[in-house]
Design an enzyme around this catalytic site. Structure first.
Site, PDB file in Angstrom:
ATOM      1  N   GLY A 239       0.821  -1.205   0.000  1.00  0.00           N
ATOM      2  CA  GLY A 239       0.000   0.000   0.000  1.00  0.00           C
ATOM      3  C   GLY A 239       0.850   1.249   0.000  1.00  0.00           C
ATOM      4  O   GLY A 239       2.017   1.215   0.408  1.00  0.00           O
TER       5      GLY A 239
ATOM      6  N   GLN B  63       2.947   9.997   1.185  1.00  0.00           N
ATOM      7  CA  GLN B  63       4.236   9.296   1.121  1.00  0.00           C
ATOM      8  C   GLN B  63       5.003   9.585  -0.172  1.00  0.00           C
ATOM      9  O   GLN B  63       6.161   9.202  -0.303  1.00  0.00           O
ATOM     10  CB  GLN B  63       4.018   7.786   1.235  1.00  0.00           C
ATOM     11  CG  GLN B  63       3.470   7.359   2.579  1.00  0.00           C
ATOM     12  CD  GLN B  63       3.363   5.858   2.647  1.00  0.00           C
ATOM     13  OE1 GLN B  63       2.369   5.285   2.202  1.00  0.00           O
ATOM     14  NE2 GLN B  63       4.381   5.213   3.173  1.00  0.00           N
TER      15      GLN B  63
ATOM     16  N   CYS C 232       6.643   0.061   6.641  1.00  0.00           N
ATOM     17  CA  CYS C 232       6.074   1.215   5.954  1.00  0.00           C
ATOM     18  C   CYS C 232       7.121   1.743   4.985  1.00  0.00           C
ATOM     19  O   CYS C 232       8.301   1.779   5.314  1.00  0.00           O
ATOM     20  CB  CYS C 232       5.722   2.274   6.998  1.00  0.00           C
ATOM     21  SG  CYS C 232       5.084   3.794   6.288  1.00  0.00           S
ATOM     22  N   LEU C 233       6.671   2.147   3.804  1.00  0.00           N
ATOM     23  CA  LEU C 233       7.615   2.642   2.797  1.00  0.00           C
ATOM     24  C   LEU C 233       8.213   3.997   3.187  1.00  0.00           C
ATOM     25  O   LEU C 233       9.160   4.451   2.555  1.00  0.00           O
ATOM     26  CB  LEU C 233       6.938   2.713   1.424  1.00  0.00           C
ATOM     27  CG  LEU C 233       6.595   1.338   0.831  1.00  0.00           C
ATOM     28  CD1 LEU C 233       5.780   1.484  -0.443  1.00  0.00           C
ATOM     29  CD2 LEU C 233       7.853   0.524   0.545  1.00  0.00           C
TER      30      LEU C 233
ATOM     31  N   HIS D 298      -3.771   1.113   8.147  1.00  0.00           N
ATOM     32  CA  HIS D 298      -2.438   1.710   7.982  1.00  0.00           C
ATOM     33  C   HIS D 298      -2.481   2.858   6.960  1.00  0.00           C
ATOM     34  O   HIS D 298      -1.970   3.953   7.224  1.00  0.00           O
ATOM     35  CB  HIS D 298      -1.454   0.619   7.544  1.00  0.00           C
ATOM     36  CG  HIS D 298      -0.039   1.088   7.372  1.00  0.00           C
ATOM     37  ND1 HIS D 298       1.004   0.597   8.141  1.00  0.00           N
ATOM     38  CD2 HIS D 298       0.514   1.995   6.521  1.00  0.00           C
ATOM     39  CE1 HIS D 298       2.132   1.206   7.759  1.00  0.00           C
ATOM     40  NE2 HIS D 298       1.862   2.048   6.776  1.00  0.00           N
ATOM     41  N   GLU D 299      -3.122   2.603   5.814  1.00  0.00           N
ATOM     42  CA  GLU D 299      -3.126   3.620   4.744  1.00  0.00           C
ATOM     43  C   GLU D 299      -4.019   4.812   5.089  1.00  0.00           C
ATOM     44  O   GLU D 299      -3.660   5.953   4.821  1.00  0.00           O
ATOM     45  CB  GLU D 299      -3.566   2.996   3.408  1.00  0.00           C
ATOM     46  CG  GLU D 299      -2.665   1.882   2.880  1.00  0.00           C
ATOM     47  CD  GLU D 299      -1.174   2.211   2.887  1.00  0.00           C
ATOM     48  OE1 GLU D 299      -0.818   3.394   2.734  1.00  0.00           O
ATOM     49  OE2 GLU D 299      -0.366   1.287   3.069  1.00  0.00           O
TER      50      GLU D 299
ATOM     51  N   HIS E  62      -2.380   7.216   7.356  1.00  0.00           N
ATOM     52  CA  HIS E  62      -1.454   8.125   6.660  1.00  0.00           C
ATOM     53  C   HIS E  62      -2.143   9.420   6.244  1.00  0.00           C
ATOM     54  O   HIS E  62      -1.534  10.486   6.249  1.00  0.00           O
ATOM     55  CB  HIS E  62      -0.897   7.461   5.393  1.00  0.00           C
ATOM     56  CG  HIS E  62       0.367   6.678   5.619  1.00  0.00           C
ATOM     57  ND1 HIS E  62       1.497   7.243   6.153  1.00  0.00           N
ATOM     58  CD2 HIS E  62       0.685   5.388   5.358  1.00  0.00           C
ATOM     59  CE1 HIS E  62       2.459   6.330   6.204  1.00  0.00           C
ATOM     60  NE2 HIS E  62       1.985   5.184   5.742  1.00  0.00           N
TER      61      HIS E  62
HETATM   62 ZN    ZN Z   1       2.963   3.374   5.632  1.00  0.00          ZN
END
Ligand code: ZN
Length: 175
Positions: A48, A53, A100-101, A142-143, A146
């Protein structure tokens, strides 16, 4: 296609509440291209990605769950989430390691609701209401976090579980 530049923790954009997207914008070529680029950016490296991000403070996230070798219970799924909102969280929670990216090479155990009811607009501008369970429910949480400036480390209850991806694969994944 140019590679999207990712933002990392410490960047204030990850702490901002992202802006609503107008439904008119969804149909523009620029928006469609952005969605395609976001899917491209997570191919083989994540499940995701939320727009903050990649430096865009708008309420957009993509989910691409591919078959995971260590998670045979996970169903492959693709979603575009526009202006998503969690309508209901299950009381029941479960802790699982997340990455997480925006945190390269970091993992930590995060308690999350095991099921959520989510409302969002898809890439065609259709309103969707979906109840997700298990892994998908956690990715939704999670997304969508963000888009509200919340990062997975904020949800952790036990900071002692924070570790490098290398230690994670050694100690947790291959247990
Ligand atoms: Zn993340």
């Amino acid at each position: 296609m140019p590679i999207l530049k990712r933002t990392h923790f410490g960047n204030p954009i990850l702490r901002k509440k992202a802006k609503e997207i107008s439904l008119r914008e969804i149909t523009t070529p620029a928006f469609k291209k952005l969605v395609r680029q976001m899917f491209g950016a997570i191919q083989n490296i994540g499940v995701g990605l939320a727009a903050p991000q990649i430096g865009k403070s708008i309420r957009l996230a993509v989910i691409d769950i591919h078959p995971l070798p260590h998670r045979p219970d996970v169903t492959p799924i693709k979603r575009v989430l526009i202006n998503p909102e969690i309508l209901k969280y299950s009381k029941e929670t479960e802790s699982e390691y997340e990455g997480c990216l925006s945190f390269d090479g970091v993992r930590g155990s995060v308690p999350r609701s095991t099921s959520v009811k989510v409302c969002y607009y898809n890439e065609k501008g259709e309103k969707c209401i979906e109840t997700a369970v298990g892994f998908l429910a956690k990715v939704f949480q999670h997304e969508i976090d963000h888009l509200n400036g919340v990062l997975f480390v904020d949800r952790m209850k036990d900071m002692k579980t924070l570790m490098t991806a290398q230690e994670y694969s050694k100690r947790i994944l291959n247990q």
